[in-house]
Design an enzyme around this catalytic site. Structure first.
Site, PDB file in Angstrom:
ATOM      1  N   GLY A  12       0.828  -1.218   0.000  1.00 46.60           N
ATOM      2  CA  GLY A  12       0.000   0.000   0.000  1.00 46.60           C
ATOM      3  C   GLY A  12       0.850   1.250   0.000  1.00 46.60           C
ATOM      4  N   SER A  14       1.242   3.452  -2.738  1.00 50.19           N
ATOM      5  CA  SER A  14       0.955   4.404  -3.812  1.00 50.19           C
ATOM      6  C   SER A  14       0.476   5.748  -3.255  1.00 50.19           C
ATOM      7  CB  SER A  14      -0.107   3.822  -4.738  1.00 50.19           C
ATOM      8  OG  SER A  14      -1.266   3.524  -3.996  1.00 50.19           O
ATOM      9  N   ARG A  15       0.194   5.773  -1.936  1.00 45.66           N
ATOM     10  CA  ARG A  15      -0.256   7.030  -1.316  1.00 45.66           C
ATOM     11  C   ARG A  15      -0.104   6.947   0.203  1.00 45.66           C
ATOM     12  NH1 ARG A  15      -6.081   6.054  -0.030  1.00 45.66           N
ATOM     13  NH2 ARG A  15      -6.541   4.014  -0.910  1.00 45.66           N
ATOM     14  N   ASP A  69      -3.483  -7.521  -4.309  1.00 43.33           N
ATOM     15  CA  ASP A  69      -4.391  -7.384  -3.176  1.00 43.33           C
ATOM     16  C   ASP A  69      -3.794  -8.247  -2.060  1.00 43.33           C
ATOM     17  OD1 ASP A  69      -6.350  -7.744  -1.279  1.00 43.33           O
ATOM     18  OD2 ASP A  69      -7.982  -8.025  -2.724  1.00 43.33           O
ATOM     19  N   VAL A  70      -3.330  -7.611  -1.000  1.00 43.43           N
ATOM     20  CA  VAL A  70      -2.594  -8.359   0.032  1.00 43.43           C
ATOM     21  C   VAL A  70      -3.454  -9.387   0.769  1.00 43.43           C
ATOM     22  CG1 VAL A  70      -0.862  -6.557   0.427  1.00 43.43           C
ATOM     23  CG2 VAL A  70      -2.958  -6.583   1.818  1.00 43.43           C
ATOM     24  N   ASN A  96       1.975  -2.234   5.458  1.00 43.37           N
ATOM     25  CA  ASN A  96       1.317  -0.942   5.699  1.00 43.37           C
ATOM     26  C   ASN A  96      -0.125  -0.906   5.184  1.00 43.37           C
ATOM     27  OD1 ASN A  96       1.264   2.213   5.812  1.00 43.37           O
ATOM     28  ND2 ASN A  96       0.825   1.712   3.679  1.00 43.37           N
ATOM     29  N   TYR A 159     -11.938  -2.573  12.629  1.00 46.25           N
ATOM     30  CA  TYR A 159     -10.609  -1.976  12.407  1.00 46.25           C
ATOM     31  C   TYR A 159      -9.750  -2.148  13.660  1.00 46.25           C
ATOM     32  CZ  TYR A 159      -7.130   1.673  11.343  1.00 46.25           C
ATOM     33  OH  TYR A 159      -5.966   2.360  11.116  1.00 46.25           O
ATOM     34  N   ALA A 161      -9.986  -4.327  16.044  1.00 43.52           N
ATOM     35  CA  ALA A 161      -9.617  -5.743  16.247  1.00 43.52           C
ATOM     36  C   ALA A 161      -8.471  -6.115  15.301  1.00 43.52           C
ATOM     37  CB  ALA A 161     -10.824  -6.635  16.000  1.00 43.52           C
ATOM     38  N   LYS A 163      -6.172  -4.163  14.155  1.00 47.38           N
ATOM     39  CA  LYS A 163      -4.931  -3.497  14.574  1.00 47.38           C
ATOM     40  C   LYS A 163      -4.392  -4.099  15.872  1.00 47.38           C
ATOM     41  CE  LYS A 163      -4.527  -0.845  11.064  1.00 47.38           C
ATOM     42  NZ  LYS A 163      -3.386  -0.974  10.180  1.00 47.38           N
TER      43      LYS A 163
HETATM   44  P1  NAP Z   1      -4.568   5.617   3.043  1.00 47.76           P
HETATM   45  O1  NAP Z   1      -4.035   6.887   2.521  1.00 47.76           O
HETATM   46  O2  NAP Z   1      -6.008   5.330   2.972  1.00 47.76           O
HETATM   47  O3  NAP Z   1      -3.733   4.433   2.379  1.00 47.76           O
HETATM   48  C1  NAP Z   1      -4.093   3.106   2.500  1.00 47.76           C
HETATM   49  C2  NAP Z   1      -3.145   2.279   1.664  1.00 47.76           C
HETATM   50  O4  NAP Z   1      -3.503   0.898   1.789  1.00 47.76           O
HETATM   51  C3  NAP Z   1      -3.207   2.649   0.203  1.00 47.76           C
HETATM   52  O5  NAP Z   1      -1.909   2.747  -0.306  1.00 47.76           O
HETATM   53  C4  NAP Z   1      -3.926   1.453  -0.418  1.00 47.76           C
HETATM   54  O6  NAP Z   1      -3.441   1.143  -1.694  1.00 47.76           O
HETATM   55  C5  NAP Z   1      -3.524   0.322   0.505  1.00 47.76           C
HETATM   56  N1  NAP Z   1      -4.438  -0.800   0.397  1.00 47.76           N
HETATM   57  C6  NAP Z   1      -5.741  -0.861   0.785  1.00 47.76           C
HETATM   58  N2  NAP Z   1      -6.234  -2.080   0.501  1.00 47.76           N
HETATM   59  C7  NAP Z   1      -5.235  -2.803  -0.051  1.00 47.76           C
HETATM   60  C8  NAP Z   1      -5.125  -4.134  -0.526  1.00 47.76           C
HETATM   61  N3  NAP Z   1      -6.152  -4.988  -0.481  1.00 47.76           N
HETATM   62  N4  NAP Z   1      -3.938  -4.553  -1.051  1.00 47.76           N
HETATM   63  C9  NAP Z   1      -2.885  -3.693  -1.098  1.00 47.76           C
HETATM   64  N5  NAP Z   1      -2.931  -2.414  -0.669  1.00 47.76           N
HETATM   65  C10 NAP Z   1      -4.090  -1.979  -0.146  1.00 47.76           C
HETATM   66  O7  NAP Z   1      -4.241   5.480   4.597  1.00 47.76           O
HETATM   67  P2  NAP Z   1      -2.929   5.664   5.460  1.00 47.76           P
HETATM   68  O8  NAP Z   1      -3.296   6.565   6.563  1.00 47.76           O
HETATM   69  O9  NAP Z   1      -1.745   5.973   4.634  1.00 47.76           O
HETATM   70  O10 NAP Z   1      -2.833   4.184   6.043  1.00 47.76           O
HETATM   71  C11 NAP Z   1      -1.656   3.394   5.994  1.00 47.76           C
HETATM   72  C12 NAP Z   1      -1.666   2.456   7.201  1.00 47.76           C
HETATM   73  O11 NAP Z   1      -1.567   3.233   8.393  1.00 47.76           O
HETATM   74  C13 NAP Z   1      -2.948   1.647   7.336  1.00 47.76           C
HETATM   75  O12 NAP Z   1      -2.641   0.342   7.759  1.00 47.76           O
HETATM   76  C14 NAP Z   1      -3.703   2.381   8.424  1.00 47.76           C
HETATM   77  O13 NAP Z   1      -4.595   1.543   9.111  1.00 47.76           O
HETATM   78  C15 NAP Z   1      -2.565   2.838   9.303  1.00 47.76           C
HETATM   79  N6  NAP Z   1      -2.898   3.952  10.199  1.00 47.76           N
HETATM   80  C16 NAP Z   1      -3.341   5.138   9.717  1.00 47.76           C
HETATM   81  C17 NAP Z   1      -3.659   6.159  10.594  1.00 47.76           C
HETATM   82  C18 NAP Z   1      -4.180   7.505  10.140  1.00 47.76           C
HETATM   83  O14 NAP Z   1      -4.633   8.292  10.978  1.00 47.76           O
HETATM   84  N7  NAP Z   1      -4.134   7.821   8.869  1.00 47.76           N
HETATM   85  C19 NAP Z   1      -3.504   5.966  11.971  1.00 47.76           C
HETATM   86  C20 NAP Z   1      -3.035   4.747  12.443  1.00 47.76           C
HETATM   87  C21 NAP Z   1      -2.726   3.742  11.540  1.00 47.76           C
HETATM   88  P3  NAP Z   1      -4.180   1.602  -3.069  1.00 47.76           P
HETATM   89  O15 NAP Z   1      -4.399   3.068  -3.007  1.00 47.76           O
HETATM   90  O16 NAP Z   1      -3.175   1.177  -4.080  1.00 47.76           O
HETATM   91  O17 NAP Z   1      -5.443   0.810  -3.115  1.00 47.76           O
END
Ligand code: NAP
Length: 249
Positions: A12, A14-15, A69-70, A96, A159, A161, A163
């Site tokens: 994940g 790409s963003r 898709d992981v 991630n 979510y 659970a 994490k």
């Molecule tokens: P995000 O911008 O929504 O990014 C989520 C990433 O996960 C995207 O790159 C997406 O890839 C990828 N993804 C989703 N489903 C996937 C799948 N089936 N296979 C492969 N890739 C997949 O969110 P983020 O905040 O950067 O989140 C990154 C991690 O940090 C997540 O695990 C999230 O739970 C954790 N986190 C985030 C926060 C927060 O406040 N933002 C806080 C704590 C933890 P595509 O775009 O290519 O689909």
């Protein structure tokens, strides 16, 4: 920090947080595999991944983008084999990829529950399973969340659970893979990414007030912790979860 010629797979990436991890490791000399997945959450994932790869190459490092898709075992197996075919090794895996459904808990369908667990938790397991077939020495870094430690958003039981599961999976893997592979997780609090783009302004203000540093983290600030956990500076850390929430509560 010097991670020259290390091969890193960031799921994940790409963003969001994953993208910043990919860019930071590339800046520090690593060869980066940018994993993405086209879905309803992000139909332009391939374009986003290509932009990350182009940016890395423009800055003089190596990168490839791989769709997977992981949560799908066969796709994970193929992705890992492609990495080995291309770079002959994997030194660092960052699990991630993650999703969250912002829907009241009892309105969530069982399919949404399962999808969240499948991507966030089982995806972490699957990538670790296939990568460790080839990783004789290295690092695994799992992205958990403070939601896996405390009940901050009781609506997001699925979510939370997933994490919480990542935190114990980190410990179990660390014990099994020691001493050659160190496994740790990062538990971010609020981070400025798309995941929080629909939060009402009022909620953002209330939450910022609870954070000692009075702001959400930038994704780069999570990437720096991943870099530390992948480097020689963290040679005696395994099985643990580092909270990165700017102080909360
Ligand atoms: P995000 O911008 O929504 O990014 C989520 C990433 O996960 C995207 O790159 C997406 O890839 C990828 N993804 C989703 N489903 C996937 C799948 N089936 N296979 C492969 N890739 C997949 O969110 P983020 O905040 O950067 O989140 C990154 C991690 O940090 C997540 O695990 C999230 O739970 C954790 N986190 C985030 C926060 C927060 O406040 N933002 C806080 C704590 C933890 P595509 O775009 O290519 O689909």
């Amino acid at each position: 920090m010097e991670l020259r010629d290390k091969v890193i797979l960031v799921t994940g990436s790409s963003r969001g947080i994953g993208k910043e991890i990919a860019l930071l490791f590339a800046k520090n000399g690593s060869k980066v595999v940018v994993n993405y997945h086209i879905s309803n959450f992000e139909p332009d994932a391939d374009k986003n991944a290509k932009k990350v790869v182009d940016q890395i190459k423009k800055n003089g490092s190596e990168a490839i983008a791989l769709e997977c898709d992981v949560s799908k075992e066969e796709q994970v197996r193929r992705m890992v084999e492609k990495v080995i075919e291309t770079y002959k090794k994997i030194d660092i895996l960052v699990n991630n990829a993650g999703i969250v459904y912002d829907i009241p808990c009892f309105k969530k369908t069982i399919e949404q529950w399962r999808e969240t667990l499948n991507i966030n938790l089982i995806g972490t397991f699957l990538c670790s399973k296939y990568v460790t077939k080839y990783m004789k020495q290295g690092r695994i870094i799992n992205i958990s969340s403070t939601n896996g430690i405390n009940s901050f958003c009781p609506e997001s039981m699925d979510y939370d659970a997933s994490k919480a599961g990542i935190i114990i999976l980190t410990r179990d893997l660390a014990k099994q893979l020691a001493p050659n592979i160190l496994v740790n997780s990062i538990a971010p609090g609020w981070v400025n990414t798309n995941m929080n783009k629909n939060l009402p302004k009022k909620v953002v203000r209330e939450e910022e007030n609870k954070i000692y540093l009075k702001r959400f983290a930038e994704p780069e600030e999570i990437a720096k912790v991943a870099l530390f956990l992948a480097s020689d500076e963290s040679s005696y850390i395994t099985g643990t979860t580092i909270i990165v929430d700017g102080g909360y509560g």
